[in-house]
Design a protein around this motif. Structure first.
Motif, PDB file in Angstrom:
ATOM      1  N   UNK A  44       1.329  -0.997   0.143  1.00 37.34           N
ATOM      2  CA  UNK A  44      -0.098  -0.399   0.267  1.00 37.34           C
ATOM      3  C   UNK A  44       0.522   1.294  -0.231  1.00 37.34           C
ATOM      4  N   UNK A  45       2.058   0.744   0.543  1.00 33.63           N
ATOM      5  CA  UNK A  45       2.677   2.180   0.513  1.00 33.63           C
ATOM      6  C   UNK A  45       3.026   2.584  -0.877  1.00 33.63           C
ATOM      7  N   UNK A  46       4.290   1.978  -1.258  1.00 36.55           N
ATOM      8  CA  UNK A  46       4.663   1.392  -2.774  1.00 36.55           C
ATOM      9  C   UNK A  46       3.543   2.171  -3.926  1.00 36.55           C
ATOM     10  N   UNK A  47       2.662   1.679  -3.498  1.00 37.77           N
ATOM     11  CA  UNK A  47       0.937   2.067  -4.395  1.00 37.77           C
ATOM     12  C   UNK A  47       0.830   3.828  -4.141  1.00 37.77           C
ATOM     13  N   UNK A  48       0.820   3.901  -2.825  1.00 37.12           N
ATOM     14  CA  UNK A  48       0.467   5.613  -2.948  1.00 37.12           C
ATOM     15  C   UNK A  48       1.880   5.977  -2.871  1.00 37.12           C
ATOM     16  N   UNK A  49       3.219   6.165  -2.974  1.00 32.19           N
ATOM     17  CA  UNK A  49       3.962   7.069  -3.195  1.00 32.19           C
ATOM     18  C   UNK A  49       3.953   6.781  -4.749  1.00 32.19           C
ATOM     19  N   UNK A  50       3.664   5.627  -5.372  1.00 30.47           N
ATOM     20  CA  UNK A  50       4.374   5.791  -7.055  1.00 30.47           C
ATOM     21  C   UNK A  50       2.713   6.636  -7.271  1.00 30.47           C
ATOM     22  N   UNK A  51       1.351   6.788  -6.968  1.00 33.11           N
ATOM     23  CA  UNK A  51       0.527   7.205  -7.157  1.00 33.11           C
ATOM     24  C   UNK A  51       0.649   8.955  -6.693  1.00 33.11           C
ATOM     25  N   UNK A  52       1.945   9.213  -6.042  1.00 32.53           N
ATOM     26  CA  UNK A  52       1.947  10.618  -5.601  1.00 32.53           C
ATOM     27  C   UNK A  52       3.321  11.013  -6.754  1.00 32.53           C
ATOM     28  N   UNK A  53       4.032  10.577  -7.244  1.00 30.77           N
ATOM     29  CA  UNK A  53       4.895  10.708  -7.905  1.00 30.77           C
ATOM     30  C   UNK A  53       4.334  10.564  -9.583  1.00 30.77           C
ATOM     31  N   UNK A  54       3.458  10.025 -10.445  1.00 28.85           N
ATOM     32  CA  UNK A  54       2.968  10.028 -11.290  1.00 28.85           C
ATOM     33  C   UNK A  54       1.987  11.047 -11.054  1.00 28.85           C
ATOM     34  N   UNK A  55       1.220  11.917  -9.690  1.00 30.75           N
ATOM     35  CA  UNK A  55       0.416  12.834  -9.938  1.00 30.75           C
ATOM     36  C   UNK A  55       0.875  13.842 -10.109  1.00 30.75           C
ATOM     37  N   UNK A  56       2.367  14.254  -9.178  1.00 30.66           N
ATOM     38  CA  UNK A  56       3.698  15.411  -9.990  1.00 30.66           C
ATOM     39  C   UNK A  56       4.299  14.513 -10.787  1.00 30.66           C
ATOM     40  N   UNK A  57       4.334  14.256 -12.149  1.00 31.69           N
ATOM     41  CA  UNK A  57       4.619  13.962 -13.395  1.00 31.69           C
ATOM     42  C   UNK A  57       4.165  14.683 -14.248  1.00 31.69           C
ATOM     43  N   UNK A  58       2.534  13.664 -13.931  1.00 34.72           N
ATOM     44  CA  UNK A  58       1.617  14.291 -14.925  1.00 34.72           C
ATOM     45  C   UNK A  58       0.534  15.002 -14.096  1.00 34.72           C
ATOM     46  N   UNK A  59       0.724  16.420 -13.939  1.00 34.63           N
ATOM     47  CA  UNK A  59      -0.602  17.197 -12.792  1.00 34.63           C
ATOM     48  C   UNK A  59      -1.411  17.514 -14.165  1.00 34.63           C
TER      49      UNK A  59
END
Length: 92
Positions: free
Chosen positions: A3-18
């Motif tokens: 779940x932590x890895x999924x949340x971190x990937x999701x946060x990184x994806x939102x930053x890159x492709x906001x």
């Protein structure tokens, strides 16, 4: 852990492709540099003038459309717009 890895990937994806999500429209605006946003557009000249709040001579920013702003206390004093040349017969 997953779940932590999924949340971190999701946060990184939102930053890159906001702005490309399902509920948010994609942003196609042009990015304006901060220096351009902070550039003064109305202030024309700095000079000493009497500040009514400070009750003394202080440095002021004189505005092209009229008025001046004290650099010490940020008091705005109204007066007519600045002119680059004196009126006829004004400097005799």
């Amino acid at each position: 852990m997953r779940a932590r890895v999924r949340r971190a990937c999701s946060a990184l994806r939102q930053i890159v492709a906001a702005g490309g999500g399902k509920h948010r429209p994609h942003r196609d605006e042009v990015t304006v540099p901060v220096a351009t946003l902070l550039r003064p557009r109305e202030a024309t000249v700095n000079d000493l003038a009497y500040c009514p709040a400070e009750q003394r001579q202080t440095l002021h920013a004189f505005l092209a459309l009229g008025g001046r702003v004290c650099w010490t206390c940020r008091t705005h004093t109204m007066h007519g717009p600045l002119k680059s040349t004196p009126e006829q017969g004004g400097a005799e």
